[in-house]
Design a protein around this motif. Sequence first.
Motif, PDB file in Angstrom:
ATOM      1  N   HIS A  38       3.015   9.769  12.789  1.00  0.00           N
ATOM      2  CA  HIS A  38       3.736   9.724  11.522  1.00  0.00           C
ATOM      3  C   HIS A  38       3.139   8.785  10.484  1.00  0.00           C
ATOM      4  O   HIS A  38       3.555   8.812   9.328  1.00  0.00           O
ATOM      5  CB  HIS A  38       5.191   9.318  11.779  1.00  0.00           C
ATOM      6  CG  HIS A  38       5.930  10.279  12.660  1.00  0.00           C
ATOM      7  ND1 HIS A  38       6.215  11.581  12.278  1.00  0.00           N
ATOM      8  CD2 HIS A  38       6.430  10.136  13.926  1.00  0.00           C
ATOM      9  CE1 HIS A  38       6.875  12.190  13.253  1.00  0.00           C
ATOM     10  NE2 HIS A  38       7.006  11.344  14.262  1.00  0.00           N
ATOM     11  N   ALA A  39       2.192   7.940  10.882  1.00  0.00           N
ATOM     12  CA  ALA A  39       1.610   7.018   9.910  1.00  0.00           C
ATOM     13  C   ALA A  39       0.753   7.781   8.913  1.00  0.00           C
ATOM     14  O   ALA A  39       0.009   8.694   9.287  1.00  0.00           O
ATOM     15  CB  ALA A  39       0.765   5.975  10.636  1.00  0.00           C
ATOM     16  N   PRO A  40       0.834   7.443   7.621  1.00  0.00           N
ATOM     17  CA  PRO A  40      -0.031   8.066   6.614  1.00  0.00           C
ATOM     18  C   PRO A  40      -1.494   7.797   6.946  1.00  0.00           C
ATOM     19  O   PRO A  40      -1.833   6.742   7.500  1.00  0.00           O
ATOM     20  CB  PRO A  40       0.381   7.364   5.311  1.00  0.00           C
ATOM     21  CG  PRO A  40       1.730   6.793   5.580  1.00  0.00           C
ATOM     22  CD  PRO A  40       1.771   6.467   7.039  1.00  0.00           C
ATOM     23  N   ALA A  41      -2.351   8.741   6.609  1.00  0.00           N
ATOM     24  CA  ALA A  41      -3.769   8.642   6.973  1.00  0.00           C
ATOM     25  C   ALA A  41      -4.407   7.342   6.481  1.00  0.00           C
ATOM     26  O   ALA A  41      -5.186   6.710   7.192  1.00  0.00           O
ATOM     27  CB  ALA A  41      -4.532   9.841   6.412  1.00  0.00           C
ATOM     28  N   LEU A  86       9.201   4.429   0.977  1.00  0.00           N
ATOM     29  CA  LEU A  86       9.302   3.099   1.560  1.00  0.00           C
ATOM     30  C   LEU A  86      10.080   3.129   2.872  1.00  0.00           C
ATOM     31  O   LEU A  86       9.756   2.417   3.821  1.00  0.00           O
ATOM     32  CB  LEU A  86       9.972   2.149   0.566  1.00  0.00           C
ATOM     33  CG  LEU A  86      10.109   0.691   1.013  1.00  0.00           C
ATOM     34  CD1 LEU A  86       8.744   0.079   1.295  1.00  0.00           C
ATOM     35  CD2 LEU A  86      10.860  -0.125  -0.043  1.00  0.00           C
ATOM     36  N   GLN A  87      11.093   4.005   2.939  1.00  0.00           N
ATOM     37  CA  GLN A  87      11.910   4.100   4.144  1.00  0.00           C
ATOM     38  C   GLN A  87      11.076   4.518   5.351  1.00  0.00           C
ATOM     39  O   GLN A  87      11.254   3.999   6.451  1.00  0.00           O
ATOM     40  CB  GLN A  87      13.046   5.104   3.917  1.00  0.00           C
ATOM     41  CG  GLN A  87      14.008   5.198   5.101  1.00  0.00           C
ATOM     42  CD  GLN A  87      15.117   6.215   4.845  1.00  0.00           C
ATOM     43  OE1 GLN A  87      15.127   6.905   3.820  1.00  0.00           O
ATOM     44  NE2 GLN A  87      16.057   6.316   5.770  1.00  0.00           N
ATOM     45  N   GLN A 146       0.821  -1.205   0.000  1.00  0.00           N
ATOM     46  CA  GLN A 146       0.000   0.000   0.000  1.00  0.00           C
ATOM     47  C   GLN A 146       0.858   1.260   0.000  1.00  0.00           C
ATOM     48  O   GLN A 146       0.493   2.268  -0.617  1.00  0.00           O
ATOM     49  CB  GLN A 146      -0.931  -0.004   1.212  1.00  0.00           C
ATOM     50  CG  GLN A 146      -2.023  -1.054   1.151  1.00  0.00           C
ATOM     51  CD  GLN A 146      -2.928  -0.859  -0.046  1.00  0.00           C
ATOM     52  OE1 GLN A 146      -3.501   0.209  -0.247  1.00  0.00           O
ATOM     53  NE2 GLN A 146      -3.058  -1.892  -0.868  1.00  0.00           N
ATOM     54  N   SER A 147       2.006   1.214   0.653  1.00  0.00           N
ATOM     55  CA  SER A 147       2.926   2.361   0.643  1.00  0.00           C
ATOM     56  C   SER A 147       3.394   2.637  -0.788  1.00  0.00           C
ATOM     57  O   SER A 147       3.469   3.793  -1.218  1.00  0.00           O
ATOM     58  CB  SER A 147       4.136   2.078   1.545  1.00  0.00           C
ATOM     59  OG  SER A 147       3.729   1.880   2.867  1.00  0.00           O
ATOM     60  N   TYR A 148       3.699   1.577  -1.498  1.00  0.00           N
ATOM     61  CA  TYR A 148       4.132   1.714  -2.897  1.00  0.00           C
ATOM     62  C   TYR A 148       2.988   2.256  -3.759  1.00  0.00           C
ATOM     63  O   TYR A 148       3.191   3.133  -4.611  1.00  0.00           O
ATOM     64  CB  TYR A 148       4.598   0.362  -3.417  1.00  0.00           C
ATOM     65  CG  TYR A 148       5.055   0.391  -4.863  1.00  0.00           C
ATOM     66  CD1 TYR A 148       6.299   0.920  -5.219  1.00  0.00           C
ATOM     67  CD2 TYR A 148       4.230  -0.112  -5.868  1.00  0.00           C
ATOM     68  CE1 TYR A 148       6.705   0.951  -6.540  1.00  0.00           C
ATOM     69  CE2 TYR A 148       4.630  -0.085  -7.193  1.00  0.00           C
ATOM     70  CZ  TYR A 148       5.877   0.448  -7.527  1.00  0.00           C
ATOM     71  OH  TYR A 148       6.267   0.492  -8.836  1.00  0.00           O
TER      72      TYR A 148
END
Length: 469
Positions: A394-397, A253-254, A245-247
């Motif tokens: 810090h986590a994306p929504a 990615l870091q 999902q990050s990709y």
Amino acid sequence: MPKQPKALYVLFCAELTIRFSYWGLQSLLVLLLTQRFHHTATFAYHTYGAFTALAFLFSIMGGFLADRFLGFSKTALLGISACLLGNLFLALQLPIGYMFSLAMIALGTGLFFPNNSNWLGQQYGEQDRRRSKGFTLYYMGTNLGALLGPIVYGSINHNSPHQTQWVFFCSVGLMLLWGLLFSLTHRCFKLTTEAPRFSRSHYVWIAILLLGALSFAYYLLLQYTLLGIVLTLIFGMSVVYVIQQSYRLQLRLQSSLKLIGLIVFPLIFFTLAFQVGDSLIIFAQHHVARTVFNHVIPAPFFASFEPIFIVLMAPILIMIWKKLENSQLYISETAKISAGFLFTSIAFLCYYLCTLEAMDNQQASLLLFTTAYLFLAIGELCIMPPVISMVSEHAPAKLKGMLMGLLFMSLSFSSYLSAIVANLTNDAQEHSNIVNFSMTYGRIAGFAFIVSIITIAARQYYVQHSRTP
């Protein structure tokens, strides 16, 4: 001051009741299996680890059922009903077997834990100023249940060791009283639009799903190695999903890997800290001087010591962090985590010293043993709030929910690993051995100290590396 919704007090009692039942059973389980059912310590540790792991694992299922099908209230009520039946089966000592009863309580606990708080959240409107104070009171119910459960269960078992069914009748009685309270007050609950999104005929499929989950839980309680494979697969797939999902969301990615790395800290900590419910209970039962003023402290009482110290030490630590910040001595979140593992190391050093004292004097000092719980509580307060805070901040929504779920799922994995660690205290005949207790706690103390050093060193390396042009 605006009044809290009446539903808060009903759900407070529900939280207290289920926590009382869960933590009471958890504190007594190892002793029950070794003394009442005459199992080996290895079997008891594995059952304890599996029971705790399944309760956390089923929390994911409970959240899924509530979000997609039943809603928070129905899922929470279903969880309470399952816990009631599980405790009733244990109390009546039915031929159905105590392992099936444990599976039912684990399933019910998992259905209840994530949904009772969400059910409470529905009783408040958007930007309702009462919400924060209401949840503070609700959290007191969580801790009160965790404190009272081991004390009541331990007292009944100590005074009537051959009539342990009464501890389960106690939980059954509390749940029935709560059911009566809910039936009398259900009209005070705020109506919500969480109706099922499917026809009533689909309830049959949900019933089949729950029966399948119950059967699977029963099987996993007996197949500890398979449970480890299942947990590893689920945890691994969850990590892969976050990376995928990050990709897809074109995130760094870091950054995602760094957030996933944070979850390793509670996983390690609770693998060590969950000794409170398994190996330390056995050690306290046989090797600690528990007599105070001619009264013997039941071993399960010690399971409530850490929650007590957490409640007492939390405001003190908050005050210390605030004073340091006001003095321009800001302590980073990573430094707090490092300090947490240092305190954990000191706690197990105290347990190690207790084992040495028990070798020399046959029994360890109650004061030193209690002090270890104090350091363990400080360690948890230094580790968990910073980790939760950093993940939440810090986590994306679009990944915040999944990462928080992954964080709490690590507790399930920790429960499984804690039983493996506890098993190191046994000898070749699968019985507890004071020398093995000493070696295990000494190694844990050294391991926690190494984690503390690595954590702060990694932080320093990252800071220096990030400043390099």
